[in-house]
Motif scaffolding. Structure first.
Motif, PDB file in Angstrom:
ATOM      1  N   PHE A 126       0.844  -1.192   0.000  1.00  0.00           N
ATOM      2  CA  PHE A 126       0.000   0.000   0.000  1.00  0.00           C
ATOM      3  C   PHE A 126       0.879   1.242   0.000  1.00  0.00           C
ATOM      4  O   PHE A 126       1.955   1.233   0.596  1.00  0.00           O
ATOM      5  CB  PHE A 126      -0.874   0.061   1.259  1.00  0.00           C
ATOM      6  CG  PHE A 126      -1.678  -1.169   1.551  1.00  0.00           C
ATOM      7  CD1 PHE A 126      -3.012  -1.223   1.208  1.00  0.00           C
ATOM      8  CD2 PHE A 126      -1.103  -2.258   2.177  1.00  0.00           C
ATOM      9  CE1 PHE A 126      -3.762  -2.346   1.489  1.00  0.00           C
ATOM     10  CE2 PHE A 126      -1.849  -3.392   2.468  1.00  0.00           C
ATOM     11  CZ  PHE A 126      -3.188  -3.433   2.119  1.00  0.00           C
ATOM     12  N   VAL A 127       0.413   2.310  -0.624  1.00  0.00           N
ATOM     13  CA  VAL A 127       1.109   3.594  -0.574  1.00  0.00           C
ATOM     14  C   VAL A 127       0.135   4.656  -0.085  1.00  0.00           C
ATOM     15  O   VAL A 127      -0.970   4.789  -0.626  1.00  0.00           O
ATOM     16  CB  VAL A 127       1.665   4.002  -1.950  1.00  0.00           C
ATOM     17  CG1 VAL A 127       2.318   5.382  -1.861  1.00  0.00           C
ATOM     18  CG2 VAL A 127       2.684   2.984  -2.443  1.00  0.00           C
ATOM     19  N   VAL A 128       0.541   5.409   0.924  1.00  0.00           N
ATOM     20  CA  VAL A 128      -0.242   6.524   1.449  1.00  0.00           C
ATOM     21  C   VAL A 128       0.589   7.796   1.304  1.00  0.00           C
ATOM     22  O   VAL A 128       1.588   7.966   1.997  1.00  0.00           O
ATOM     23  CB  VAL A 128      -0.603   6.311   2.933  1.00  0.00           C
ATOM     24  CG1 VAL A 128      -1.437   7.481   3.447  1.00  0.00           C
ATOM     25  CG2 VAL A 128      -1.338   4.998   3.128  1.00  0.00           C
ATOM     26  N   PRO A 129       0.227   8.711   0.391  1.00  0.00           N
ATOM     27  CA  PRO A 129       0.974   9.966   0.263  1.00  0.00           C
ATOM     28  C   PRO A 129       0.765  10.842   1.495  1.00  0.00           C
ATOM     29  O   PRO A 129      -0.369  11.127   1.881  1.00  0.00           O
ATOM     30  CB  PRO A 129       0.371  10.617  -0.986  1.00  0.00           C
ATOM     31  CG  PRO A 129      -0.356   9.518  -1.699  1.00  0.00           C
ATOM     32  CD  PRO A 129      -0.827   8.591  -0.631  1.00  0.00           C
ATOM     33  N   LEU A 130       1.850  11.270   2.127  1.00  0.00           N
ATOM     34  CA  LEU A 130       1.740  12.094   3.321  1.00  0.00           C
ATOM     35  C   LEU A 130       1.264  13.504   2.995  1.00  0.00           C
ATOM     36  O   LEU A 130       0.741  14.195   3.868  1.00  0.00           O
ATOM     37  CB  LEU A 130       3.088  12.150   4.046  1.00  0.00           C
ATOM     38  CG  LEU A 130       3.588  10.805   4.592  1.00  0.00           C
ATOM     39  CD1 LEU A 130       5.000  10.958   5.150  1.00  0.00           C
ATOM     40  CD2 LEU A 130       2.650  10.279   5.661  1.00  0.00           C
ATOM     41  N   GLY A 131       1.448  13.925   1.753  1.00  0.00           N
ATOM     42  CA  GLY A 131       1.018  15.250   1.353  1.00  0.00           C
ATOM     43  C   GLY A 131      -0.456  15.331   1.006  1.00  0.00           C
ATOM     44  O   GLY A 131      -0.943  16.393   0.608  1.00  0.00           O
ATOM     45  N   GLY A 132      -1.185  14.233   1.148  1.00  0.00           N
ATOM     46  CA  GLY A 132      -2.606  14.218   0.833  1.00  0.00           C
ATOM     47  C   GLY A 132      -2.867  13.693  -0.563  1.00  0.00           C
ATOM     48  O   GLY A 132      -1.969  13.508  -1.375  1.00  0.00           O
ATOM     49  N   GLY A 133      -4.134  13.460  -0.844  1.00  0.00           N
ATOM     50  CA  GLY A 133      -4.538  12.916  -2.134  1.00  0.00           C
ATOM     51  C   GLY A 133      -4.571  11.415  -2.121  1.00  0.00           C
ATOM     52  O   GLY A 133      -4.014  10.768  -1.226  1.00  0.00           O
ATOM     53  N   PRO A 134      -5.236  10.831  -3.109  1.00  0.00           N
ATOM     54  CA  PRO A 134      -5.383   9.370  -3.135  1.00  0.00           C
ATOM     55  C   PRO A 134      -4.055   8.676  -3.356  1.00  0.00           C
ATOM     56  O   PRO A 134      -3.183   9.158  -4.063  1.00  0.00           O
ATOM     57  CB  PRO A 134      -6.336   9.131  -4.315  1.00  0.00           C
ATOM     58  CG  PRO A 134      -6.171  10.333  -5.183  1.00  0.00           C
ATOM     59  CD  PRO A 134      -5.899  11.472  -4.250  1.00  0.00           C
ATOM     60  N   GLY A 135      -3.913   7.540  -2.725  1.00  0.00           N
ATOM     61  CA  GLY A 135      -2.708   6.730  -2.871  1.00  0.00           C
ATOM     62  C   GLY A 135      -2.970   5.534  -3.753  1.00  0.00           C
ATOM     63  O   GLY A 135      -3.636   5.637  -4.782  1.00  0.00           O
TER      64      GLY A 135
END
Length: 276
Positions: A126-135
């Motif tokens: 999984f990838v979760v962008p810390l800057g926001g927006g969908p990953g």
């Protein structure tokens, strides 16, 4: 300003309701900033699952710099698992003659090669962008036969370089190119989560697919990790483990988290330059 990359890595594992822990996890950090993390699921219920998972993890190198090296890593893991119990390998053509007795997801970072991610079976990334927006998250058993699938940093053009039969990714539209990964990192960093299916099985059952998504049309794990639980890799790993426990563990669960962030400092010229 010159951003350098900082990586914070944490792992978690729990036996759950099983009689033994068949999952295995590995995390290697090298002096040059490169690292390798991996989780292997020993196929719960298989008589040799724990041995296969351990053999696969032990066979991985400490550094994986490109798609060819990732291919070699999976070949080595596969061969090591089969070498334990060669009598279990089918002499027939097809999946049982090609796939070892484990599922495996591996992520690696090197300064020159960037981020790579590949998997086989139903462990996931999984990838979760810390800057926001969908990953983004990969699809378990993307290929019906469970062959190796490439997702981050390993485009469809690389598929013929695999000695093992590659996954059929022609229909899989969100292979993640290096430019997208770089955008996530430059935009504030990212959380990379590797997990066996002991994590997402009970969560999906309790909460549905929406639990994994900021935007149902763009697979993301962002909703699962509130912004106040993304400050460290330990925060993220503990949140995911606690959520799985609350949903009701059905299997062994193993998680590896890498939190990659730009470390920004001002230089004399005040310019921005990204170091590899």
């Amino acid at each position: 300003m010159t951003p350098k990359l900082t990586t914070d890595i944490e792992t978690r594992t729990e036996i759950g309701p099983r009689d033994r822990q068949e999952d295995r996890v590995r995390a290697v950090e090298n002096p040059d900033g490169s690292w390798v993390i991996a989780v292997a699921d020993g196929l719960g219920g298989h008589p040799y699952g724990d041995e296969a998972a351990q053999a696969a993890i032990d066979a991985l190198p400490e550094r994986i710099a490109d798609a060819a090296e990732m291919t070699a890593a999976f070949d080595a893991a596969n061969a090591a698992a089969w070498a334990l119990r060669p009598e279990m390998r089918s002499h027939n053509e097809g999946v049982s003659s090609a796939i070892a007795l484990t599922t495996l997801v591996v992520a690696a970072w090197t300064p020159e090669g960037g981020l790579l991610l590949s998997w086989i079976g139903d462990s996931m990334g999984f990838v979760v962008p810390l800057g926001g927006g969908p990953g983004w998250h990969c699809a378990p058993h993307n290929d019906p036969f469970g062959f190796i699938s490439r997702c981050i940093g390993m485009s469809r053009a690389d598929r013929d370089s695999f000695d093992l039969p590659p996954g059929d990714v022609d229909h899989f539209g969100d292979d993640v190119r290096g430019e997208r990964v770089n955008g996530w990192i430059e935009g504030g960093g990212l959380l990379l989560v590797l997990a066996t299916d002991g994590l997402f099985g009970p969560i999906l059952g309790a909460h549905g697919r929406e639990w994994f998504s900021d935007d149902p049309d763009d697979n993301s794990l962002g909703f699962a990790l509130p912004t106040d639980r993304r400050g460290t890799a330990a925060d993220a790993a503990d949140t995911l483990m606690d959520t799985a426990r609350f949903a009701g563990l059905q299997d062994n669960i193993t998680i590896a988290v890498a939190r990659i962030t730009p470390e920004v400092s001002e230089d004399a010229g005040g310019s921005m330059a990204a170091e590899a």
